[in-house]
Write a protein that holds these residues in place. Structure first.
Motif, PDB file in Angstrom:
ATOM      1  N   GLY A   1       2.267   1.076  -2.575  1.00  0.00           N
ATOM      2  CA  GLY A   1       1.103   0.246  -2.868  1.00  0.00           C
ATOM      3  C   GLY A   1       1.189  -0.728  -3.933  1.00  0.00           C
ATOM      4  O   GLY A   1       2.253  -0.712  -4.705  1.00  0.00           O
ATOM      5  N   SER A   2       0.233  -1.461  -4.518  1.00  0.00           N
ATOM      6  CA  SER A   2       0.093  -2.541  -5.546  1.00  0.00           C
ATOM      7  C   SER A   2       0.219  -1.727  -6.999  1.00  0.00           C
ATOM      8  O   SER A   2      -0.376  -0.321  -7.041  1.00  0.00           O
ATOM      9  CB  SER A   2      -0.934  -3.589  -5.531  1.00  0.00           C
ATOM     10  OG  SER A   2      -2.248  -2.885  -5.479  1.00  0.00           O
ATOM     11  N   GLY A   3       0.429  -2.307  -7.867  1.00  0.00           N
ATOM     12  CA  GLY A   3       0.229  -1.945  -9.529  1.00  0.00           C
ATOM     13  C   GLY A   3       1.794  -1.903  -9.982  1.00  0.00           C
ATOM     14  O   GLY A   3       1.844  -1.594 -11.267  1.00  0.00           O
TER      15      GLY A   3
ATOM     16  N   GLY B   1      -3.066  -6.493  -2.549  1.00  0.00           N
ATOM     17  CA  GLY B   1      -2.751  -5.146  -1.953  1.00  0.00           C
ATOM     18  C   GLY B   1      -3.608  -3.989  -2.362  1.00  0.00           C
ATOM     19  O   GLY B   1      -4.567  -4.180  -3.173  1.00  0.00           O
ATOM     20  N   LEU B   2      -3.307  -2.971  -1.758  1.00  0.00           N
ATOM     21  CA  LEU B   2      -4.125  -1.574  -1.998  1.00  0.00           C
ATOM     22  C   LEU B   2      -3.417  -0.947  -3.084  1.00  0.00           C
ATOM     23  O   LEU B   2      -2.162  -0.869  -3.119  1.00  0.00           O
ATOM     24  CB  LEU B   2      -3.880  -0.851  -0.614  1.00  0.00           C
ATOM     25  CG  LEU B   2      -4.939  -1.251   0.519  1.00  0.00           C
ATOM     26  CD1 LEU B   2      -4.471  -0.300   1.561  1.00  0.00           C
ATOM     27  CD2 LEU B   2      -6.158  -1.007   0.221  1.00  0.00           C
ATOM     28  N   PRO B   3      -3.937  -0.853  -4.287  1.00  0.00           N
ATOM     29  CA  PRO B   3      -3.295   0.340  -5.270  1.00  0.00           C
ATOM     30  C   PRO B   3      -2.983   1.420  -4.819  1.00  0.00           C
ATOM     31  O   PRO B   3      -3.327   2.224  -3.858  1.00  0.00           O
ATOM     32  CB  PRO B   3      -4.441   0.515  -6.366  1.00  0.00           C
ATOM     33  CG  PRO B   3      -5.588  -0.993  -6.037  1.00  0.00           C
ATOM     34  CD  PRO B   3      -5.459  -0.963  -4.600  1.00  0.00           C
ATOM     35  N   THR B   4      -1.932   2.081  -5.111  1.00  0.00           N
ATOM     36  CA  THR B   4      -1.430   3.170  -4.604  1.00  0.00           C
ATOM     37  C   THR B   4      -2.150   4.466  -4.385  1.00  0.00           C
ATOM     38  O   THR B   4      -2.608   5.131  -3.535  1.00  0.00           O
ATOM     39  CB  THR B   4      -0.200   3.762  -5.127  1.00  0.00           C
ATOM     40  OG1 THR B   4       0.743   2.548  -5.299  1.00  0.00           O
ATOM     41  CG2 THR B   4       0.520   4.900  -4.750  1.00  0.00           C
TER      42      THR B   4
ATOM     43  N   SER C   1       4.517   5.636  -3.791  1.00  0.00           N
ATOM     44  CA  SER C   1       5.323   4.827  -4.477  1.00  0.00           C
ATOM     45  C   SER C   1       4.544   3.511  -5.017  1.00  0.00           C
ATOM     46  O   SER C   1       3.595   3.163  -4.275  1.00  0.00           O
ATOM     47  CB  SER C   1       6.523   4.363  -3.892  1.00  0.00           C
ATOM     48  OG  SER C   1       6.423   3.467  -2.832  1.00  0.00           O
ATOM     49  N   GLY C   2       4.811   2.923  -5.780  1.00  0.00           N
ATOM     50  CA  GLY C   2       4.058   1.671  -6.172  1.00  0.00           C
ATOM     51  C   GLY C   2       3.456   1.705  -7.417  1.00  0.00           C
ATOM     52  O   GLY C   2       2.185   2.420  -7.461  1.00  0.00           O
TER      53      GLY C   2
END
Length: 342
Positions: free
Chosen positions: A218-220, A246-249, A268-269
Motif C-alpha cells: 500500500g501507500s505510505g 492509493g490505499l494505505p497499507t 508492505s508499503g
C-alpha cells in the motif's frame, strides 16, 4: 531498449538517494494503538517469532522487499549483501524486476543469488504488464530458474507505468494472462502492487485465476510516482500529483479481511519498524515486507544489513512480549489486541 532499462535501475537508486521525499513517510500505522499487558505471563526469551512461508521456516515474518537488479556493479553488490544477510538471519528476500535480465544477459549475475542464500526463501519478480508485451511462461520460468526462486512476484504498477516516460500501459486482459502463468509455472505466483495497494476486487480477480499469495504493497512508503517524476524532462508534474495515490497499507489489510482464511497476505508499503510489523500481523498479514530501511545498508556491507534485520526482529519480539503473545499464530488476525484506531 535493454541499455535503457538497465540505466533506469540506476536512475531509480539515485533518485531515492537525492530526494528523501520519495519516501512519503505516511506513518499510517501510528494511528493503531495496541493493548499493553503489564502482566504478560511470558518469559521474553520464550517468545517464538518463527513462521513458515512457501514451505520454509523463517526466523520471523520479515521479507526484504523488491529493490533492484541490473548490469551494474552497485546493483550486484546490493543484491549480494541482501541475499547473504537474508540467509544469515533466516528471512525472505524478493528481488527487483527481472525484465532487465531477459533484455540484457549481463544483468543475470545480479539475480544469481541462490549461491549466497542456499536455504532461505527467494522470490523472483516480473512486471505483470509485460505479459502484454511479449513475455510468457518461458521468460517467467527463466526468472525463477536463474534466481532459484521459491515463488514469482507478478507485480502490478499501473500508476508507475502511467507516469513513466517510457511506460507500458496496456493492462487489458492481464488477469487472464496471470492465470495462464499460474497454471504453467513451476512455483507459486504471488501478486504484488508497488506502493498503491491491492483492493478486495484485485484480490478477487487474482484468486479467480489461481493466485493464493498477495502482497498488498500500500501507500505510505516509497512513491514510485515521485521517483519517475525525476526521470521526466517534459516539465510535467504528473508524478508529483499522484505521489500519494492509493490505499494505505493498514486500510488495505482491513479491507482484505474477508479473504484472510483463503489466501496469504503480505503487508508492505510504509512499514518502518518491528512495531508496524506486529500491527500488520494483527491485521492479518502472514509476512511483512520492508525495503527502504535496507537500501543504504546494502550499499555498505552484508553486516550492515544484518544489523538492520536484527533491530527489526528485536522490536517485533518485544511487541509480542508486551502484548502477552507467545507465538505468531496467536498474534495473527487477533484484533482483540487493538485498543483503538484513530
Amino acid at each position: 531498449m535493454s541499455d535503457q532499462i538497465n540505466d533506469r535501475k540506476i536512475e531509480h537508486i539515485r533518485a531515492i538517494e537525492k530526494d528523501p521525499a520519495t519516501d512519503r513517510d505516511g506513518r499510517y500505522f501510528d494511528r493503531i494503538h495496541l493493548t499493553h499487558r503489564a502482566l504478560p505471563d511470558l518469559d521474553l526469551a520464550a517468545v517464538d517469532p518463527a513462521v513458515e512461508f512457501l514451505g520454509k521456516r523463517l526466523s520471523f515474518p520479515l521479507l526484504i522487499s523488491s529493490m533492484t537488479g541490473g548490469d551494474h556493479e552497485l546493483v550486484r553488490k546490493i543484491n549480494r549483501h541482501l541475499a547473504e544477510a537474508a540467509e544469515h538471519c533466516g528471512v525472505a528476500l524478493a528481488v527487483g524486476s527481472q525484465r532487465v535480465m531477459i533484455d540484457q544477459p549481463g544483468a543475470r549475475a545480479s539475480f544469481e543469488l541462490r549461491q549466497f542464500a542456499p536455504s532461505t526463501v527467494l522470490i523472483g519478480n516480473v512486471g505483470a504488464v509485460q505479459l502484454n508485451y511479449g513475455f510468457g511462461i518461458e521468460q517467467c520460468q527463466a526468472a525463477v530458474d536463474i534466481l532459484g526462486a521459491d515463488g514469482l512476484y507478478l507485480h502490478l504498477n499501473p500508476l508507475q507505468e502511467a507516469v513513466q516516460p517510457e511506460g507500458d500501459t496496456n493492462f487489458a486482459g492481464i488477469a487472464t494472462r496471470i492465470g495462464e502463468i499460474c497454471r504453467e509455472l513451476s512455483v507459486p505466483v504471488l501478486l504484488k502492487e508497488v506502493g498503491c495497494g491491492l483492493s478486495p476486487e484485485d484480490i478477487a480477480a487474482g484468486y479467480a485465476q489461481g493466485v493464493r499469495h498477495f502482497d498488498l504493497a500500500g501507500s505510505g512508503g516509497t512513491s514510485w510516482s515521485r521517483i519517475e517524476h525525476h526521470r521526466r524532462d517534459d516539465g510535467s508534474d504528473i508524478g508529483l500529483r499522484f505521489q500519494d495515490w492509493g490505499l494505505p497499507t493498514p486500510l488495505a489489510l482491513e479491507r482484505a479481511e474477508p479473504w484472510q482464511d483463503r489466501v496469504k497476505l503480505i503487508a508492505s508499503g510504509g512499514l518502518r519498524d518491528g512495531l508496524d510489523m506486529a500491527k500488520s500481523v494483527i491485521l492479518g498479514a502472514s509476512l511483512c515486507g520492508l525495503a527502504a530501511p535496507f537500501l543504504r545498508p546494502a550499499t555498505e556491507s552484508t553486516e550492515a544489513v544484518i544489523v538492520e534485520i536484527e533491530r527489526l526482529k528485536r522490536e517485533f519480539v518485544t511487541a509480542m512480549f508486551l502484548l502477552g503473545v507467545a507465538d505468531v499464530a496467536s498474534l495473527r488476525n487477533n484484533r482483540a489486541l487493538i485498543l483503538d484506531e484513530r
